[in-house]
Design an enzyme around this catalytic site. Structure first.
Site, short mmCIF file in Angstrom:
data_model
loop_
_atom_site.label_atom_id
_atom_site.label_comp_id
_atom_site.label_asym_id
_atom_site.label_seq_id
_atom_site.Cartn_x
_atom_site.Cartn_y
_atom_site.Cartn_z
N LYS A 98 0.86 -1.18 0.00
CA LYS A 98 0.00 0.00 0.00
C LYS A 98 0.90 1.24 0.00
O LYS A 98 1.96 1.22 0.62
CB LYS A 98 -0.89 0.02 1.25
CG LYS A 98 -1.84 -1.14 1.29
CD LYS A 98 -2.74 -1.07 2.51
CE LYS A 98 -3.65 -2.27 2.55
NZ LYS A 98 -3.88 -2.80 3.87
N ARG A 140 5.91 1.52 7.19
CA ARG A 140 5.37 0.76 8.30
C ARG A 140 6.25 -0.47 8.47
O ARG A 140 6.40 -1.26 7.53
CB ARG A 140 3.94 0.34 8.00
CG ARG A 140 3.33 -0.42 9.13
CD ARG A 140 1.94 -0.83 8.79
NE ARG A 140 1.30 -1.44 9.93
CZ ARG A 140 0.05 -1.82 9.94
NH1 ARG A 140 -0.70 -1.68 8.87
NH2 ARG A 140 -0.46 -2.38 11.00
N HIS A 189 -0.44 -3.15 15.93
CA HIS A 189 -1.40 -2.09 15.55
C HIS A 189 -1.08 -0.77 16.27
O HIS A 189 -1.96 0.08 16.46
CB HIS A 189 -2.87 -2.48 15.85
CG HIS A 189 -3.39 -3.58 14.98
ND1 HIS A 189 -4.13 -4.63 15.47
CD2 HIS A 189 -3.29 -3.77 13.66
CE1 HIS A 189 -4.44 -5.45 14.48
NE2 HIS A 189 -3.94 -4.94 13.37
N LEU A 219 -10.76 -3.23 15.13
CA LEU A 219 -11.39 -4.44 14.59
C LEU A 219 -11.37 -4.38 13.06
O LEU A 219 -12.23 -3.74 12.44
CB LEU A 219 -12.83 -4.56 15.11
CG LEU A 219 -13.01 -4.46 16.64
CD1 LEU A 219 -14.49 -4.59 17.01
CD2 LEU A 219 -12.19 -5.51 17.37
N GLY A 234 -7.17 -7.79 10.53
CA GLY A 234 -6.37 -8.06 11.72
C GLY A 234 -7.08 -7.34 12.86
O GLY A 234 -7.55 -6.22 12.65
N ARG A 245 -6.75 -15.51 11.15
CA ARG A 245 -5.86 -15.92 12.27
C ARG A 245 -6.68 -16.41 13.46
O ARG A 245 -7.76 -15.90 13.71
CB ARG A 245 -4.99 -14.74 12.72
CG ARG A 245 -3.96 -14.34 11.69
CD ARG A 245 -3.20 -13.09 12.11
NE ARG A 245 -3.41 -12.02 11.16
CZ ARG A 245 -3.09 -10.74 11.37
NH1 ARG A 245 -2.52 -10.38 12.50
NH2 ARG A 245 -3.32 -9.83 10.46
N GLU A 254 -3.44 5.05 9.82
CA GLU A 254 -2.05 4.68 10.10
C GLU A 254 -1.09 5.38 9.15
O GLU A 254 0.02 5.76 9.54
CB GLU A 254 -1.89 3.15 10.00
CG GLU A 254 -2.58 2.42 11.14
CD GLU A 254 -3.04 1.02 10.76
OE1 GLU A 254 -3.89 0.89 9.85
OE2 GLU A 254 -2.56 0.06 11.38
P1 AMP Z 1 -9.30 -3.42 7.65
O1 AMP Z 1 -8.33 -4.55 7.86
O2 AMP Z 1 -9.27 -2.40 8.74
O3 AMP Z 1 -9.21 -2.80 6.29
O4 AMP Z 1 -10.77 -4.08 7.73
C1 AMP Z 1 -11.17 -5.06 6.84
C2 AMP Z 1 -12.36 -5.77 7.43
O5 AMP Z 1 -13.42 -4.83 7.64
C3 AMP Z 1 -12.93 -6.87 6.53
O6 AMP Z 1 -13.20 -8.03 7.29
C4 AMP Z 1 -14.22 -6.27 6.04
O7 AMP Z 1 -15.18 -7.24 5.80
C5 AMP Z 1 -14.63 -5.44 7.24
N1 AMP Z 1 -15.66 -4.46 6.88
C6 AMP Z 1 -15.55 -3.38 6.08
N2 AMP Z 1 -16.75 -2.78 5.96
C7 AMP Z 1 -17.64 -3.51 6.70
C8 AMP Z 1 -19.04 -3.41 6.98
N3 AMP Z 1 -19.79 -2.44 6.47
N4 AMP Z 1 -19.59 -4.35 7.78
C9 AMP Z 1 -18.85 -5.35 8.31
N5 AMP Z 1 -17.53 -5.49 8.08
C10 AMP Z 1 -16.92 -4.57 7.29
#
Ligand code: AMP
Length: 406
Positions: free
Chosen positions: A16, A101, A189, A217, A220, A249, A387
């Site tokens: 990224k 990172r 994190h 949440l 990860g 995980r 981040e």
């Molecule tokens: P991240 O690692 O912070 O980018 O988060 C990714 C996680 O967020 C994945 O499991 C996605 O399914 C979840 N996610 C993103 N939008 C939603 C939503 N509207 N409802 C439930 N989970 C979500």
């Protein structure tokens, strides 16, 4: 010439990147006031079906590309593609510094560091602590140093924020020699938690001075107990598989399970590593997906079970962190699931009324920023994490400290 700061977050299957303006560069400010996103993007699916996409701050797609999987389409080649695309789209700006990172700062780094040859050698020694992440984090640093040995490169660590954890939270019940050689909790994190800790005063000054649990949440997932905005406990431990179950995980697991897999299933280290990091969590329980959105929409009872286990474990770990803090004033939800899923937030909070947590359904549905009722003992917030911006802020701060500006 106007200048900018690039941020790179390279993982095992994705790279990224973001580029921020660095105007007012002669000011001694180290905040985010002069850092504005110009564009960001990523290559994901590395090793399977690599895809590149770059977007403007408003989400407009600026460029995209796909490659068939081939040994030559590796991290190095894809990084070259990113560098070339970014270079052609800087609109006359010059990249003055790059922040990276880096997952592990070991026992040594409690804050970001300007990378030189000796720092790089030290960072290599932490590969043993994070073999799935650290090598990928270091590739772009090495590649860019080869291209320009004088480039100002800064390593920002996921572990650094947690170096304030007291021994009682940090140490495992292992013989002391293991602890002394670094087998203890590090927590991860940290850049996300640091960003939230920096933002918290603007939402709730009391929260920043009090006892907060931040729930990061995402795919990860972890939680951090913060006392006066400093980490005093984390659900993640020696590695980023501890604590909450995640997309793929396990989260915390009885170590006896690993012995059983070795003895009875004759699984070797690589098999077990794959199982714990890639095949478990939401994907393993549901057999359907690691993506919370897919699981929430599914009627399959296995998807429901995965979500229920996730919610149960968040509540259970949260109670442990509240014990570490001896109470709780503030709960913050952040990252993909925490920021975007009112249902998950509601399911978690419904089970926590005994702790004085009450959320307002309408505010929760809207999702920001305060979602607790006015009579809730605990204030509950949804605060988007960033981040990349945190890394850019650190990079800028080190540039100011190292008088890169004249
Ligand atoms: P991240 O690692 O912070 O980018 O988060 C990714 C996680 O967020 C994945 O499991 C996605 O399914 C979840 N996610 C993103 N939008 C939603 C939503 N509207 N409802 C439930 N989970 C979500």
């Amino acid at each position: 010439m106007k200048e900018c700061i690039a941020v790179i977050n390279a993982g095992s299957s994705s790279i990224k990147f973001s580029v921020f303006t660095n105007d007012n560069s002669s000011s001694s400010s180290s905040g985010d006031d002069s850092l504005e996103l110009i564009f960001k993007g990523q290559v994901d699916g590395i090793g399977v079906a690599p895809k590149f996409e770059a977007t403007a701050p408003d989400g407009t797609i600026l460029a995209s590309n796909e490659w068939a999987n081939h040994p030559d389409v590796n991290h190095k080649m894809l990084l070259d593609e990113i560098i070339q695309w970014a270079g052609e789209n800087l609109d006359g700006r010059e990249i003055r510094a790059v922040g990276h990172r880096v997952v592990h700062g070991g026992k040594i780094y409690s804050k970001p560091v300007l990378v030189d040859e000796s720092v790089l050698q030290t960072l290599e020694t932490f590969v043993a602590l994070a073999p799935l992440h650290q090598p990928h984090n270091l590739v772009p640093i090495k590649t860019l140093a080869q291209m320009d040995p004088y480039l100002f490169q800064v390593a920002c660590f996921d572990t650094a924020f947690h170096t304030t954890m007291p021994d009682v939270a940090r140490n495992f019940a292992l013989p002391r020699n293991f602890t002394q050689e670094g087998v203890h909790r590090y927590g991860f994190h940290g850049l996300s938690y640091e960003y939230i800790a920096n933002k918290l005063p603007s939402f709730d000054l009391q929260a920043a001075k009090g006892r907060a649990v931040v729930a990061h949440l995402g795919s990860g997932a972890s939680m951090c107990a913060m006392l006066k905005s400093k980490s005093i406990a984390s659900t993640m431990g020696f590695t980023a598989i501890d604590g909450l179950p995640m997309g793929t995980r396990t989260g915390s697991l009885d170590p006896g399970v690993v012995l059983y897999l070795m003895r009875q299933k004759h699984m070797d280290t690589d098999d077990i590593e794959r199982l714990l990091y890639k095949e478990s969590g939401m994907l393993g329980i549901s057999g359907i997906s690691n993506d919370m959105r897919v699981l929430m929409k599914s009627d399959d009872p296995r998807a429901k079970e995965a979500v229920d286990i996730f919610v149960y474990r968040v509540k259970k770990e949260l109670a442990g962190l509240v014990a570490a803090l001896e109470g709780i004033d503030t709960l913050v939800f952040t990252a993909g699931i925490g920021e975007n899923s009112p249902q998950i937030r509601e399911q978690i909070c419904q089970g926590l009324q005994w702790l004085g947590i009450r959320i307002d359904s309408e505010a929760n549905r809207r999702g920001k920023p305060r979602i607790s009722t006015s009579d809730s003992d605990v204030s509950v917030w949804v605060i988007p994490t960033n981040e990349e911006l945190m890394i850019a802020m650190h990079t800028r701060k080190l540039m100011v400290q190292n008088t890169v500006y004249h």
